[in-house]
Design an enzyme around this catalytic site. Structure first.
Site, PDB file in Angstrom:
ATOM      1  N   TYR A  20       0.943  -0.805   0.184  1.00 51.65           N
ATOM      2  CA  TYR A  20       0.279  -0.027  -0.132  1.00 51.65           C
ATOM      3  C   TYR A  20       1.507   1.475   0.430  1.00 51.65           C
ATOM      4  O   TYR A  20       1.517   1.650   0.604  1.00 51.65           O
ATOM      5  CB  TYR A  20      -1.003  -0.596   1.480  1.00 51.65           C
ATOM      6  CG  TYR A  20      -2.056   0.531   1.305  1.00 51.65           C
ATOM      7  CD1 TYR A  20      -2.408   1.830   0.434  1.00 51.65           C
ATOM      8  CD2 TYR A  20      -2.992   1.188   2.586  1.00 51.65           C
ATOM      9  CE1 TYR A  20      -3.155   3.237   0.830  1.00 51.65           C
ATOM     10  CE2 TYR A  20      -4.018   1.951   2.471  1.00 51.65           C
ATOM     11  CZ  TYR A  20      -3.929   3.390   1.545  1.00 51.65           C
ATOM     12  OH  TYR A  20      -4.662   3.780   2.064  1.00 51.65           O
TER      13      TYR A  20
ATOM     14  N   LYS B 100      -1.868  -1.189  -3.449  1.00 48.83           N
ATOM     15  CA  LYS B 100      -2.506  -0.434  -3.903  1.00 48.83           C
ATOM     16  C   LYS B 100      -1.410   0.533  -4.448  1.00 48.83           C
ATOM     17  O   LYS B 100      -0.935   1.444  -2.876  1.00 48.83           O
ATOM     18  CB  LYS B 100      -2.859  -0.074  -3.112  1.00 48.83           C
ATOM     19  CG  LYS B 100      -4.450   0.871  -2.715  1.00 48.83           C
ATOM     20  CD  LYS B 100      -5.273   1.032  -1.388  1.00 48.83           C
ATOM     21  CE  LYS B 100      -6.022   2.235  -1.153  1.00 48.83           C
ATOM     22  NZ  LYS B 100      -6.277   2.765  -0.554  1.00 48.83           N
TER      23      LYS B 100
HETATM   24  O1  LIG Z   1      -8.459   2.758   3.225  1.00 49.68           O
HETATM   25  C1  LIG Z   1      -8.413   2.837   2.186  1.00 49.68           C
HETATM   26  O2  LIG Z   1      -7.533   2.171   1.657  1.00 49.68           O
HETATM   27  C2  LIG Z   1      -8.320   3.883   0.990  1.00 49.68           C
HETATM   28  N1  LIG Z   1      -7.609   4.644   1.460  1.00 49.68           N
HETATM   29  C3  LIG Z   1      -7.336   5.563   0.530  1.00 49.68           C
HETATM   30  C4  LIG Z   1      -7.082   6.877   1.999  1.00 49.68           C
HETATM   31  O3  LIG Z   1      -8.388   7.222   2.839  1.00 49.68           O
HETATM   32  O4  LIG Z   1      -6.512   8.653   1.458  1.00 49.68           O
HETATM   33  C5  LIG Z   1      -8.386   6.308  -0.448  1.00 49.68           C
HETATM   34  C6  LIG Z   1      -9.053   5.204  -1.186  1.00 49.68           C
HETATM   35  O5  LIG Z   1      -9.935   4.587  -1.645  1.00 49.68           O
HETATM   36  C7  LIG Z   1      -9.537   4.009  -0.010  1.00 49.68           C
END
Ligand SMILES: O=C(O)C1=N[C@H](C(=O)O)C[C@H](O)C1
EC number: 4.3.3.7
Length: 323
Positions: free
Chosen positions: A154, A182
């Site tokens: 992430y 991600k």
């Molecule tokens: O919780 C998530 O995984 C996400 N986080 C991002 C954020 O909060 O900056 C946005 C994304 O849509 C999903």
């Protein structure tokens, strides 16, 4: 508040009418954690997860950023994961959010979570401490060795303060079980570089970038806003995957104002406000997160009412002419 869906699109969402997808693709959503009187509302989580699966969502993350993971205890995370994996009953993957700047604490957390039924983890780079790229690499590897489940990398520099360099991503995918990333804070160059990495699936983490990313070859998206109108996001994704780019962009453009509004105040307060208006949860967050302002809530109500009122007749015509 519910959103009507034309018959043609219902058929597109029928699991029998679309082909099985590879893992780490399609529209995933990081579920909010519903709270009630300070405690996790597991019944509300169960109902909401069933609704998301029934709406065609392709994967869930529990206890991520949007799930207020940092505010949950290991016990709550494990029980939430057990609740949600039971409600999705193996139809879609469920991943657990992991974060922190202390490698050993995350290792301890894994021990406390035990086998809570998830198929893998979504883990961000250490925040606040700004380690070297080698430190980031060793952090992820140490956790992967103990986790024994796939980890989606992430990369979210705006929250962590550190970037996962492309070389580090390559090194991780070559040496550990990191099947996907991600990616947030995207640029065209960055997305191209990630897409070029062998055996790595790229999932877009910037909601408003999602469709551009799909068109460039991204495999999926993990989108907080998708849970507010899940069928509409899934429908737009299938339209792009199977039918016409024009039809898909039309649908995506209708969703764009929602995605923009979802990040005008700190996530997940806007998502929770939108879901509270649909009776999926109450608007309760744990500090330091706070509910949206009254002015924001008024704007959101107008936007959701407009979306609700919007008929899809024009979209159905576009679908028919594109066949
Ligand atoms: O919780 C998530 O995984 C996400 N986080 C991002 C954020 O909060 O900056 C946005 C994304 O849509 C999903």
């Amino acid at each position: 508040m519910s959103f009507p869906l034309p018959r043609l699109l219902d058929a597109m969402l029928d699991p029998n009418t679309y082909m099985a997808r590879s893992a780490y693709s399609g529209i995933w959503t990081p579920m909010i954690t519903p709270f009630k009187n300070g405690a996790v509302d597991y019944d509300a989580a169960d109902l909401f997860a069933s609704h998301l699966v029934g709406s065609g969502i392709h994967g869930l993350v529990v206890g991520g950023t949007t799930g207020e993971g940092p505010a949950l205890t290991s016990y709550e995370k494990a029980r939430l994961a057990q609740t949600i994996t039971a409600s999705v009953a193996g139809h879609i993957p469920v991943f657990m959010g992991l974060e922190g700047a202390n490698t050993q604490k995350i290792l301890n957390e894994l021990g406390e979570l035990g086998d809570c039924g998830v198929q893998g983890y979504l883990m961000s780079a250490p925040s606040y401490v700004r380690p070297s790229q080698d430190g980031i690499y060793r952090h992820f590897m140490a956790i992967a060795e103990v986790a024994k489940l796939p980890i989606i990398l992430y990369d979210i520099p705006i929250r962590t303060g550190s970037v996962l360099h492309t070389d580090t991503v390559v090194r991780l995918t070559q040496n550990g079980d990191f099947p996907a990333i991600k990616a947030c804070g995207l640029t065209t160059e960055r997305l191209k570089a990630l897409l070029a990495i062998q055996d790595l699936k790229v999932m877009c983490g910037d909601d408003t970038w999602m469709f551009r990313a799909f068109e460039m070859g991204a495999h999926g998206a993990i989108s907080a806003s998708a849970q507010v109108a899940p069928r509409r996001f899934v429908e737009a994704y299938h339209m792009l995957e199977k039918y016409s780019a024009d039809g898909a962009w039309k649908r995506f453009n209708i969703l764009l104002p929602l995605m923009e509004l979802m990040f005008e105040e700190p996530n997940p307060a806007p998502v929770k406000a939108a879901l509270a208006m649909q009776d999926w949860c109450i608007e309760e967050l744990r500090l330091p997160m706070t509910p949206v302002t009254r002015a924001y809530r008024d704007d959101l109500k107008v936007l959701l009412d407009n979306m609700h009122a919007l008929h899809h007749e024009d979209l159905i015509c576009a679908d028919k002419s594109s066949k």
